[in-house]
Scaffold this active site. Sequence first.
Site, PDB file in Angstrom:
ATOM      1  N   ASP A 149      -0.673  -7.439   1.335  1.00 30.66           N
ATOM      2  CA  ASP A 149      -0.048  -6.115   1.442  1.00 30.66           C
ATOM      3  C   ASP A 149       1.464  -6.282   1.597  1.00 30.66           C
ATOM      4  O   ASP A 149       2.038  -6.112   2.666  1.00 30.66           O
ATOM      5  CB  ASP A 149      -0.652  -5.367   2.648  1.00 30.66           C
ATOM      6  N   SER A 183       4.068   2.063   8.307  1.00 30.07           N
ATOM      7  CA  SER A 183       3.725   1.065   7.291  1.00 30.07           C
ATOM      8  C   SER A 183       4.942   0.582   6.531  1.00 30.07           C
ATOM      9  O   SER A 183       5.840   1.364   6.215  1.00 30.07           O
ATOM     10  CB  SER A 183       2.772   1.669   6.269  1.00 30.07           C
ATOM     11  N   GLY A 184       4.946  -0.716   6.247  1.00 24.93           N
ATOM     12  CA  GLY A 184       6.048  -1.288   5.496  1.00 24.93           C
ATOM     13  C   GLY A 184       7.196  -1.689   6.392  1.00 24.93           C
ATOM     14  O   GLY A 184       8.065  -2.451   5.992  1.00 24.93           O
ATOM     15  N   HIS A 211       0.820  -1.230   0.000  1.00 25.73           N
ATOM     16  CA  HIS A 211       0.000   0.000   0.000  1.00 25.73           C
ATOM     17  C   HIS A 211       0.847   1.271   0.000  1.00 25.73           C
ATOM     18  O   HIS A 211       0.334   2.354  -0.255  1.00 25.73           O
ATOM     19  CB  HIS A 211      -1.021  -0.021   1.153  1.00 25.73           C
TER      20      HIS A 211
HETATM   21  N1  ARG Z   1      -1.370   2.224   7.101  1.00 23.22           N
HETATM   22  C1  ARG Z   1      -0.509   2.909   7.994  1.00 23.22           C
HETATM   23  C2  ARG Z   1       0.643   3.556   7.225  1.00 23.22           C
HETATM   24  O1  ARG Z   1       0.511   3.721   6.058  1.00 23.22           O
HETATM   25  C3  ARG Z   1      -0.037   2.045   9.118  1.00 23.22           C
HETATM   26  C4  ARG Z   1      -1.132   1.765  10.056  1.00 23.22           C
HETATM   27  C5  ARG Z   1      -0.770   0.886  11.155  1.00 23.22           C
HETATM   28  N2  ARG Z   1      -1.758   1.108  12.135  1.00 23.22           N
HETATM   29  C6  ARG Z   1      -1.792   0.530  13.312  1.00 23.22           C
HETATM   30  N3  ARG Z   1      -2.702   0.911  14.160  1.00 23.22           N
HETATM   31  N4  ARG Z   1      -0.925  -0.397  13.628  1.00 23.22           N
HETATM   32  O2  ARG Z   1       1.597   4.022   7.784  1.00 23.22           O
END
Ligand code: ARG
Length: 451
Positions: free
Chosen positions: A305, A401-402, A260
């Site tokens: 993902d 993320s990642g 993503h």
């Molecule tokens: N989708 C988020 C990002 O792009 C990360 C979200 C992780 N959230 C969580 N509550 N662990 O950085």
Amino acid sequence: MAAQTASDINQMLAFRTNSTFPNVNIISTSLSTVLQPARVVSSSRFLNPFVVALVVIAGVALVAMAIGLLIHFLAFDRKACFYRSSFQILNVEYTDELSSPATKEYRILSEQIESMISNIFKESNLRNQFIRAHVIKLRQSGRGVTADVVMKFRFSKRNNGDSMKGRVQAVLQKMLNNSGGLEINSSPGITTITSQDTENIFTQACGARPDLLTLSEERVIGGTLADDGDWPWQVSLQLNNVHHCGGVLISNTWVLTAAHCFKSYSNPEPWTAIFGASTVYPKRRARIRSIVVHNNYRSGTQENDIAVVQLNTAVPFTKAIHRVCLPEQTMSIVPDSTAYVTGWGALTYGGHTVSDLRQGQVRIISNAACNAPTAYNGAVFSGMICAGVPTGGVDACQGDSGGPLVQEDSRRLWFVVGIVSWGYQCGLPEKPGVYTRVSAYRNWIRVQTGV
Ligand code: ARG
């Protein structure tokens, strides 16, 4: 007047001396003699003030010297010595499983070898000098297995290196008979190596944090702010030089991350990877050659993902930059076991990303528990894994993320078990972080990267 006072004191102290405080006698006598040199007060030559003072000073000096020497010999006189050794194990047949540190077979055999060595030294005259032994590689030799091992000792600086090596060698001989189920071919030879050699060996291998680089006896994770080199595989993926996502180094050219992250920009051109704990003072930068996003990534459900990113040039591994271990497809991740998530993401939902790498300690949550109606109510697929703390408060957040969710195995090697993927806001109770389950994609990673 002065004499009067002194004499009064003398009488008073003398009185006390006779009753309960025999020690005070010395003081009283000296006091009185100092003030009244002409009068012979003490009944014995023993208590001559100069002698007393000398004895006290000499005593204190001796004790201080003894303590000093003790500290010196216990702490500062010792230096770390490293050795490397290889030996053949005849009664274990080599199989493919032994080629990767991620397999159960590799871990069990390595543990067996490490405890055999440590038992031999703990029963020897080097029990106080032996620190640790670690298997660095298992190789095929004939039908059997050859183990490469590094060992750490602490010897007195006054000892001569050759004689120490001889003593280590002599103790290792005992492996031939006392081998705890392992049949060792012939007496293992050892080579002296430096601490730098040891560090280089672990830097090239996967999953070593600073404690393993030095084969140190302690293992610590403190605070929430990470030090340089604490998470050497952590990568910041930047879009036009702005941190966008985390990533994790799995070889010197490949970074594992989330699909993503590339939803809006999947062309490698504006992307860079940066290394080191600070995004303001990076230790190193690399351009991106290609981005491979999983074909079946679904933005609606966040299934699959996962993505891999190839660096334009290989990054040389150092103490502060090297790869994590990848788990096998079959690796079972135990609910309630401890894991760490790291990143430069926001500290609160809707907050800003930070410039110094942070770490959070969380626990693995079973998919069943994570799919409970009060939690994610069925949104967690088998290719995902949840981790958090029951009360909330520790979690990944936007910008993480990642990045990696890692766990340590029993031999202190670190494995990436998850990739930060999604969650409902951040750090809420019953709304843990959801990660891509790396073991489920082990084969996909191999096909895309060869790692
Ligand atoms: N989708 C988020 C990002 O792009 C990360 C979200 C992780 N959230 C969580 N509550 N662990 O950085």
